[in-house]
Enzyme design. Structure first.
Site, mmCIF file in Angstrom:
data_model
loop_
_atom_site.group_PDB
_atom_site.id
_atom_site.type_symbol
_atom_site.label_atom_id
_atom_site.label_comp_id
_atom_site.label_asym_id
_atom_site.label_seq_id
_atom_site.Cartn_x
_atom_site.Cartn_y
_atom_site.Cartn_z
ATOM 1 N N LYS A 92 0.839 -1.210 0.000
ATOM 2 C CA LYS A 92 0.000 0.000 0.000
ATOM 3 C C LYS A 92 0.870 1.256 0.000
ATOM 4 O O LYS A 92 0.592 2.222 -0.710
ATOM 5 C CB LYS A 92 -0.936 -0.021 1.220
ATOM 6 C CG LYS A 92 -2.041 -1.066 1.084
ATOM 7 C CD LYS A 92 -2.768 -1.334 2.389
ATOM 8 C CE LYS A 92 -3.711 -2.523 2.234
ATOM 9 N NZ LYS A 92 -4.347 -2.941 3.481
ATOM 10 N N GLN A 106 -4.097 -1.358 9.667
ATOM 11 C CA GLN A 106 -4.022 -2.712 9.108
ATOM 12 C C GLN A 106 -4.564 -3.737 10.106
ATOM 13 O O GLN A 106 -4.155 -3.746 11.269
ATOM 14 C CB GLN A 106 -2.561 -3.031 8.735
ATOM 15 C CG GLN A 106 -2.374 -4.355 8.044
ATOM 16 C CD GLN A 106 -3.047 -4.413 6.664
ATOM 17 O OE1 GLN A 106 -3.008 -3.468 5.894
ATOM 18 N NE2 GLN A 106 -3.686 -5.536 6.378
ATOM 19 N N ASP A 158 -10.961 3.156 4.438
ATOM 20 C CA ASP A 158 -11.331 1.736 4.318
ATOM 21 C C ASP A 158 -12.854 1.581 4.252
ATOM 22 O O ASP A 158 -13.359 0.531 3.869
ATOM 23 C CB ASP A 158 -10.820 0.955 5.546
ATOM 24 C CG ASP A 158 -9.607 0.107 5.204
ATOM 25 O OD1 ASP A 158 -9.395 -0.158 3.997
ATOM 26 O OD2 ASP A 158 -8.887 -0.299 6.132
#
Ligand code: NAP
Length: 299
Positions: free
Chosen positions: A60, A104, A127
């Site tokens: 990412k 994460q 997200d």
């Protein structure tokens, strides 16, 4: 005349589509930078040293660098307390150069994931997992600030392949918070008639066989066979399952929830695994970060 046995589905190349999207994002980032002297910023927070999490995070961060998004790297030790992590999230919430925050998952067991995710400011929730964003996704006439990346990537694959959703019968296999549920909500918002199949559904094959669009997100290797698929259907395979394969150096290979070889003989379109949905997830994360930044920078 071609017989059914000669049928070959169109393969949806997620890698190529994701690359096109990344180039579009890079252009927009450059435009923002030239016009406002600012670039989008994404904070990627990782706790501990899980190898899989580290490789996702590195991917990412590298993807950010490639399109000109500034990545803020927050690496915290396994033993960090929940309070310290929440304090870090609050600092990032307050930082005007950070337009998106990604924590994460999974987090270590002593940390309540739900509590941490709810702490992320909804206007930085790239997200799209914040309950308020999911709630707005579910409500008619409301729009979330961000849509979850993998589900958004599935819809993007359909639209960029010229597959219309409106009025179609769609079956989603799986109902998790990160894939199945939000993808079913997105399909509903796009005017599909949606059925969700889960582990308690009886006779899933007869339901899947009715679908013009199948989104498979059960995490069950090659569960969906060719004769479960309606001829000509669009099949988006989110599943990513490792199966033993002694012929590979790693000793395993990745397969989807769909039997790809069989699906190719029946479906109209099908995504491969790997190289289908996977690359789209990161592309959508970059897109969400860009959109979050545009709301702040170009207002
Ligand atoms: P998950 O949290 O384990 O959820 C799986 C869902 O599938 C659950 O809703 C479960 O039903 C349902 N299910 C399990 N077995 C089933 C069966 N035999 N028939 C019908 N439904 C069944 O998994 P997830 O996080 O959503 O991920 C799903 C898959 O997508 C995994 O392979 C994962 O690796 C992959 N994935 C890929 C990406 C990507 O970027 N490509 C991103 C995220 C996930 P219940 O609710 O009844 O338990």
């Amino acid at each position: 005349m071609a017989s059914i046995a000669d049928h070959q589905a169109s393969i949806i190349d997620g890698k190529a589509i994701a690359q096109t999207i990344r180039s579009e994002i890079a252009e927009e980032v450059q435009h923002l930078s030239q016009k406002y002297g600012k670039v989008p910023g994404l904070a990627v927070v990782i706790v501990g040293n899980r190898k899989d999490s580290q490789s996702y995070v590195n991917m990412k961060r590298k993807a950010c660098a490639e399109v000109g998004i500034k990545s803020f790297d927050v690496d915290l030790p396994e033993k960090v307390s929940e309070d310290e992590l929440i304090q870090k999230v609050d600092e990032l919430n307050a930082d005007p150069d950070v337009h998106g925050i990604l924590v994460q998952l999974p987090l270590p067991k002593h940390i309540n994931e739900e509590k941490v995710l709810s702490e992320i400011s909804i206007d930085k929730d790239v997200d799209g997992f914040h309950p308020l964003n999911i709630g707005k996704l579910a409500m008619k006439g409301r729009e979330p600030l961000f849509q979850p990346c993998t589900p958004k990537g599935c819809l993007e694959l359909l639209s960029r392949s010229g597959i219309s959703v409106k009025g179609k019968k769609a079956v989603v296999v799986g109902r998790s918070n990160i894939v199945g549920l939000p993808v079913s909500l997105l399909l509903l918002k796009a005017d599909a008639t949606v059925t969700v199949v889960h582990s308690h559904t009886s006779n899933p094959e007869s339901i899947i066989r009715e679908a013009d669009i199948v989104i498979a997100a059960a995490g069950q290797a090659m569960m969906i066979k060719g004769d479960w698929i309606k001829p000509g259907a669009a099949v988006i395979d989110v599943g990513t399952n490792a199966v033993d394969d002694p012929s590979k150096k790693a000793g395993y290979r990745l397969v989807g929830d769909v039997d790809f070889q069989e699906a190719c003989k029946v479906a109209g379109w099908v995504t491969p695994v790997p190289g289908g949905v996977g690359p789209m997830t990161v592309a959508m994360l970059l897109k969400n970060t860009l959109d979050g930044a545009k709301r702040k920078i170009a207002q």
